[in-house]
Design an enzyme around this catalytic site. Structure first.
Site, PDB file in Angstrom:
ATOM      1  N   GLY A  11      -0.117  -0.914   2.154  1.00  0.00           N
ATOM      2  CA  GLY A  11      -0.296  -0.783   0.773  1.00  0.00           C
ATOM      3  C   GLY A  11       0.676  -1.502  -0.194  1.00  0.00           C
ATOM      4  N   ALA A  12       0.982  -2.848   0.121  1.00  0.00           N
ATOM      5  CA  ALA A  12       2.136  -3.393  -0.267  1.00  0.00           C
ATOM      6  C   ALA A  12       1.667  -4.464  -1.129  1.00  0.00           C
ATOM      7  CB  ALA A  12       2.962  -4.070   0.749  1.00  0.00           C
ATOM      8  N   ARG A  14       1.115  -4.029  -4.173  1.00  0.00           N
ATOM      9  CA  ARG A  14       1.720  -3.391  -5.632  1.00  0.00           C
ATOM     10  C   ARG A  14       2.288  -2.124  -5.470  1.00  0.00           C
ATOM     11  NH1 ARG A  14      -4.431  -1.086  -8.106  1.00  0.00           N
ATOM     12  NH2 ARG A  14      -3.783   1.035  -7.458  1.00  0.00           N
ATOM     13  N   ASP A  61      -7.826  -2.472   6.422  1.00  0.00           N
ATOM     14  CA  ASP A  61      -8.249  -1.070   5.889  1.00  0.00           C
ATOM     15  C   ASP A  61      -7.311  -0.504   6.887  1.00  0.00           C
ATOM     16  OD1 ASP A  61      -9.028   1.446   5.639  1.00  0.00           O
ATOM     17  OD2 ASP A  61     -11.079   0.792   5.243  1.00  0.00           O
ATOM     18  N   VAL A  62      -6.232   0.385   6.610  1.00  0.00           N
ATOM     19  CA  VAL A  62      -5.459   1.123   7.542  1.00  0.00           C
ATOM     20  C   VAL A  62      -6.481   2.172   8.315  1.00  0.00           C
ATOM     21  CG1 VAL A  62      -3.411   0.485   6.426  1.00  0.00           C
ATOM     22  CG2 VAL A  62      -4.548   2.577   5.579  1.00  0.00           C
ATOM     23  N   SER A 140       4.618  13.292  -0.712  1.00  0.00           N
ATOM     24  CA  SER A 140       4.634  13.360  -2.178  1.00  0.00           C
ATOM     25  C   SER A 140       5.173  14.897  -2.354  1.00  0.00           C
ATOM     26  CB  SER A 140       3.218  13.196  -2.465  1.00  0.00           C
ATOM     27  OG  SER A 140       3.114  13.580  -3.978  1.00  0.00           O
ATOM     28  N   TYR A 152      -5.543  15.758  -1.751  1.00  0.00           N
ATOM     29  CA  TYR A 152      -4.247  14.639  -1.750  1.00  0.00           C
ATOM     30  C   TYR A 152      -2.959  15.611  -1.045  1.00  0.00           C
ATOM     31  CZ  TYR A 152      -0.691  11.615  -3.559  1.00  0.00           C
ATOM     32  OH  TYR A 152       0.391  10.743  -3.826  1.00  0.00           O
ATOM     33  N   ALA A 155      -3.425  16.322   2.712  1.00  0.00           N
ATOM     34  CA  ALA A 155      -2.924  14.958   3.461  1.00  0.00           C
ATOM     35  C   ALA A 155      -1.236  14.785   3.386  1.00  0.00           C
ATOM     36  CB  ALA A 155      -3.630  13.991   2.546  1.00  0.00           C
ATOM     37  N   LYS A 156      -0.808  15.018   2.315  1.00  0.00           N
ATOM     38  CA  LYS A 156       0.644  14.625   1.934  1.00  0.00           C
ATOM     39  C   LYS A 156       1.364  15.739   2.913  1.00  0.00           C
ATOM     40  CE  LYS A 156       0.906  11.048  -0.055  1.00  0.00           C
ATOM     41  NZ  LYS A 156       0.858   9.606   0.469  1.00  0.00           N
TER      42      LYS A 156
END
Ligand code: NAD
Length: 251
Positions: A11-12, A14, A61-62, A140, A152, A155-156
């Site tokens: 995801g590098a 941005r 796509d990871v 997060s 989210y 997942a985090k």
């Protein structure tokens, strides 16, 4: 410059990932800049090269096992054995639980959890062989619960358990695993959240900063600096930790 190692940052293209890729390159590492489209990585790669560093743009796509295998094999061939991995790629599909669809749930799990699992599995083979490794997973503050983010936040929080297990399993090979859990960081992701909430980014920042002890929102470089330390050789006794980088205390 320290001796060159190879880092993979997902995801590098941005945001936090781009800042982290630039920072790890400035620290002396060769950096694989991974994002969905190879072309979207160009700006990060140029910034690294312009600063005298070494970088490779990789499209993947990871969440896709075959793409991850191909990507990491290419990194190993073109840059060398990847011994630093930053699982940063992320998406949001926010909605209140009664409106959240199965697709919203699955998409978030596929990138954050499945993506981190696949990337880690591919890279740990090199780390254990080299007897050195640094894995940093992006968690997060939302792991503690956040309205509109059932998928989210799950997942985090899941990434924190994943991180601790990696630390236990891989420690004896010289591999550390830690999670960095940012609070509000000013990126396109938080801009999208402002839009969902129907407020301007400026108001979102002002409102958030008023509740943050250091009285400002975070910038991608705040996270990159923390990741840089965790990836250093001298951080070898820090493992299995969740470090909140949120301008104030969270636990
Ligand atoms: P961003 O949306 O600006 O960037 C995320 C990047 O990930 C994008 O370039 C996107 O193309 C890429 N990506 C998405 N899905 C992918 C996939 N399947 N494969 C490869 N790349 C993919 O987000 P950001 O704000 O820079 O956040 C980076 C990470 O930090 C994320 O994991 C996010 O959840 C986490 N985080 C961000 C904040 C914040 O306030 N911005 C707070 C806590 C945690």
């Amino acid at each position: 410059m320290s001796n060159t190692k190879v880092a993979v940052v997902t995801g590098a293209a941005r945001g936090i990932g781009a800042a982290t890729a630039r920072r790890l390159a400035a620290d002396g590492n060769a950096v694989a800049v991974v994002d969905l489209d190879e072309s979207s990585c160009a700006a990060t790669v140029s910034a690294i090269e312009d600063a005298g560093g070494r970088a490779l743009a990789v499209g993947a796509d990871v969440g896709d096992g075959a793409q991850v295998e191909t990507a990491i094999a290419r990194v190993a061939e073109e840059l060398g054995a990847p011994v630093i991995l930053i699982n940063n790629a992320g998406i949001i599909r926010d909605n209140l639980i009664f409106k959240m669809t199965e697709a919203d749930w699955d998409a978030v799990m596929a990138v954050h959890l499945r993506g981190a699992f696949l990337m880690t599995k591919a890279c740990q083979a090199f780390m254990t062989k080299e007897k050195f490794g640094r894995i940093v997973n992006l968690s997060s503050s939302s792991a503690q619960g956040n309205r509109g983010q059932a998928n989210y936040s799950a997942a985090k929080a899941g990434l924190q358990g994943f991180t601790k297990t990696l630390a236990i399993e891989l420690g004896k090979f010289g591999v550390t695993a830690n999670a960095v859990a940012p609070g509000f960081i000013q990126t396109e992701m938080t801009a999208a959240t402002a839009e969902r909430m129907g407020i301007s980014m400026a108001d979102f920042i002002a409102h958030s900063a008023a509740q943050i002890p250091v009285a400002r929102v975070g910038q991608p470089d705040d996270i990159a600096a923390t990741i840089s330390f965790l990836c250093s050789e001298e951080a070898g006794y820090v493992s299995g930790q969740v470090i909140y980088v949120a301008g104030g205390p969270l636990d």
